[in-house]
Scaffold this motif. Sequence first.
Motif, PDB file in Angstrom:
ATOM      1  N   MET A  15       0.854  -1.188   0.000  1.00 47.23           N
ATOM      2  CA  MET A  15       0.000   0.000   0.000  1.00 47.23           C
ATOM      3  C   MET A  15       0.892   1.242   0.000  1.00 47.23           C
ATOM      4  O   MET A  15       0.654   2.167  -0.739  1.00 47.23           O
ATOM      5  N   ALA A  16       1.928   1.174   0.835  1.00 49.83           N
ATOM      6  CA  ALA A  16       2.938   2.234   0.886  1.00 49.83           C
ATOM      7  C   ALA A  16       2.334   3.621   0.997  1.00 49.83           C
ATOM      8  O   ALA A  16       2.816   4.576   0.410  1.00 49.83           O
ATOM      9  N   SER A  17       1.259   3.724   1.733  1.00 52.29           N
ATOM     10  CA  SER A  17       0.659   5.040   1.903  1.00 52.29           C
ATOM     11  C   SER A  17       1.032   5.587   3.272  1.00 52.29           C
ATOM     12  O   SER A  17       1.394   4.840   4.176  1.00 52.29           O
ATOM     13  N   TYR A  18       0.926   6.880   3.382  1.00 54.64           N
ATOM     14  CA  TYR A  18       1.276   7.548   4.623  1.00 54.64           C
ATOM     15  C   TYR A  18       0.432   7.003   5.779  1.00 54.64           C
ATOM     16  O   TYR A  18       0.939   6.733   6.860  1.00 54.64           O
ATOM     17  N   GLU A  19      -0.857   6.786   5.518  1.00 60.43           N
ATOM     18  CA  GLU A  19      -1.778   6.349   6.567  1.00 60.43           C
ATOM     19  C   GLU A  19      -1.432   4.950   7.065  1.00 60.43           C
ATOM     20  O   GLU A  19      -1.630   4.605   8.219  1.00 60.43           O
ATOM     21  N   GLU A  20      -0.909   4.130   6.137  1.00 59.80           N
ATOM     22  CA  GLU A  20      -0.656   2.739   6.470  1.00 59.80           C
ATOM     23  C   GLU A  20       0.710   2.532   7.130  1.00 59.80           C
ATOM     24  O   GLU A  20       1.025   1.444   7.567  1.00 59.80           O
ATOM     25  N   ARG A  21       1.525   3.589   7.102  1.00 58.04           N
ATOM     26  CA  ARG A  21       2.914   3.455   7.533  1.00 58.04           C
ATOM     27  C   ARG A  21       3.053   2.867   8.941  1.00 58.04           C
ATOM     28  O   ARG A  21       3.848   1.981   9.178  1.00 58.04           O
ATOM     29  N   THR A  22       2.270   3.406   9.851  1.00 53.23           N
ATOM     30  CA  THR A  22       2.366   2.968  11.245  1.00 53.23           C
ATOM     31  C   THR A  22       2.021   1.494  11.360  1.00 53.23           C
ATOM     32  O   THR A  22       2.653   0.750  12.103  1.00 53.23           O
ATOM     33  N   LEU A  23       1.004   1.095  10.608  1.00 50.72           N
ATOM     34  CA  LEU A  23       0.558  -0.294  10.619  1.00 50.72           C
ATOM     35  C   LEU A  23       1.692  -1.206  10.138  1.00 50.72           C
ATOM     36  O   LEU A  23       1.967  -2.255  10.709  1.00 50.72           O
ATOM     37  N   PHE A  24       2.378  -0.784   9.068  1.00 54.61           N
ATOM     38  CA  PHE A  24       3.480  -1.574   8.514  1.00 54.61           C
ATOM     39  C   PHE A  24       4.646  -1.647   9.501  1.00 54.61           C
ATOM     40  O   PHE A  24       5.202  -2.712   9.752  1.00 54.61           O
ATOM     41  N   LEU A  25       5.001  -0.505  10.074  1.00 50.95           N
ATOM     42  CA  LEU A  25       6.114  -0.480  11.041  1.00 50.95           C
ATOM     43  C   LEU A  25       5.813  -1.346  12.256  1.00 50.95           C
ATOM     44  O   LEU A  25       6.706  -1.970  12.832  1.00 50.95           O
ATOM     45  N   ASP A  26       4.544  -1.401  12.594  1.00 53.57           N
ATOM     46  CA  ASP A  26       4.116  -2.237  13.697  1.00 53.57           C
ATOM     47  C   ASP A  26       4.358  -3.719  13.354  1.00 53.57           C
ATOM     48  O   ASP A  26       4.838  -4.488  14.183  1.00 53.57           O
ATOM     49  N   VAL A  27       4.049  -4.088  12.101  1.00 53.89           N
ATOM     50  CA  VAL A  27       4.329  -5.450  11.635  1.00 53.89           C
ATOM     51  C   VAL A  27       5.831  -5.729  11.708  1.00 53.89           C
ATOM     52  O   VAL A  27       6.257  -6.766  12.213  1.00 53.89           O
ATOM     53  N   VAL A  28       6.625  -4.765  11.224  1.00 48.97           N
ATOM     54  CA  VAL A  28       8.083  -4.938  11.219  1.00 48.97           C
ATOM     55  C   VAL A  28       8.606  -5.193  12.631  1.00 48.97           C
ATOM     56  O   VAL A  28       9.388  -6.118  12.862  1.00 48.97           O
TER      57      VAL A  28
END
Lengths: 250, 204
Positions: A53-66
């Motif tokens: 998705m690589a969107s600004y809104e999704e960033r936190t969600l992705f970093l949380d996965v990482v």
Amino acid sequence: MISKRIIPCLDIAHGKVVKGVRFEGVKEVDDPVSLAKRYSEAGADELVFYDIMASYEERTLFLDVVSKVADQINIPFMVGGGIRSLEDMHACLKAGADKISLNSAAIDDPSLISKGALRFGSQCIVLSMDVLVEENGFARVMKKGGREATSLEAFSWATQGIELGAGEIVLNVINQDGTKEGFDVSLTSDFAKRFNVPIIASGGAGNAQHMAEVLVAGADAALAASIFHFNEVSIQEVKEEVRKAGCIVR
Amino acid sequence: MTAKIVMIDYGVGNVFSLLHAFKRVGVDCILTDDVKLIQAADVVILPGVGAFEDAMNQLKNKGLDQVLKNKPSHQWLIGICLGMQLLYDISEEFGVHEGLGLLQGRIVKFHEGSLKIPHMGWNKLQRGVTHPLLKDLNNDAYVYYVHSYYASEIESSTLIGYSDYGVSVPGIVMKDKIIGFQFHPEKSGTVGEQLLRNLLEVVA
């Protein structure tokens, strides 16, 4: 000597693993953290996570996965998708990633590669490229997940990327991606001969033989998604095949 | 009493995964650059990813080079990756730089040739000797390396484990209460986890 690496790739959207076929028709697969743990325990040599998705809104969600993944696994892993600045890189590394994959953003601003390499080291900066081999043989670099053509040629772009400090290259051949008909062995082999950094083959893995084939041809690592996600073949079966083909595996 | 284990925080590399790896084997390391805490610890872990000179300068800025050079004799010092290289006399990375000089040897670059540099990936850990640090590892133990320079001209008696990459690459070294890991145990899967458990037993 260094073993050949088998790398499951997980595409992430909305905090979940998905696998697009030819970058379209996205289908949900599993929870990234449990999948990562399962692959790590099954003998994966490394993992890749793409924030599709690589969107600004999704960033936190992705970093949380990482950071959850980093908490659970003890093998190296790479993250990519939407990384456009040193701050983005730093956030991913701080969350626990080992390597950063740069793709479209590096095409728009190649200095991102050198800045990242200087700050975090070349071992940490991976140049990922989506390549479309055209009818006349021209290997064209595409961006935005393969949707947009650039004027770059694959070998010259890789040369430039390595000069700027990329420590590794993911060569994803779009013609093969999602086909399960095997990697582009000849292009990958040419890359491996030409460049003195590790080449990770991507696009087209349909079975264990395909993985063995491209590794024998010179790739240092082979990446696959759906064949692992859908349990079509296990990592150990792939490794057995690669070993039989005469390569060192862990 | 459980050993006090500290990890030196000197702004180098990503210590996150190393802290987590120790947590998985049951140890909460204290991440610190506080001289008193470091001097009082039973075990000091020196991590590091990046360039030798920069790392040495960071240690010097914090006065930690002297703290480590003059460490109490009962204290264990564990260098990991660049942290191991810093333990040696001299490094040839981008010039010639003095290290901590706690181990005898020279950090040199891999020869440009048919092999790719950095030495990055999984390589088999060969046993230099039988040693408690290598306990319960099978003969096919692979560990994860990422480095362009390696320790050379070391005292042969200090070599515990090594890997072949054109040359013999020292993977684990030990002298008195100083231990170095060139590879990343925290990224070396179950083998790495076993090595960390062995390490904790050795320093206990």
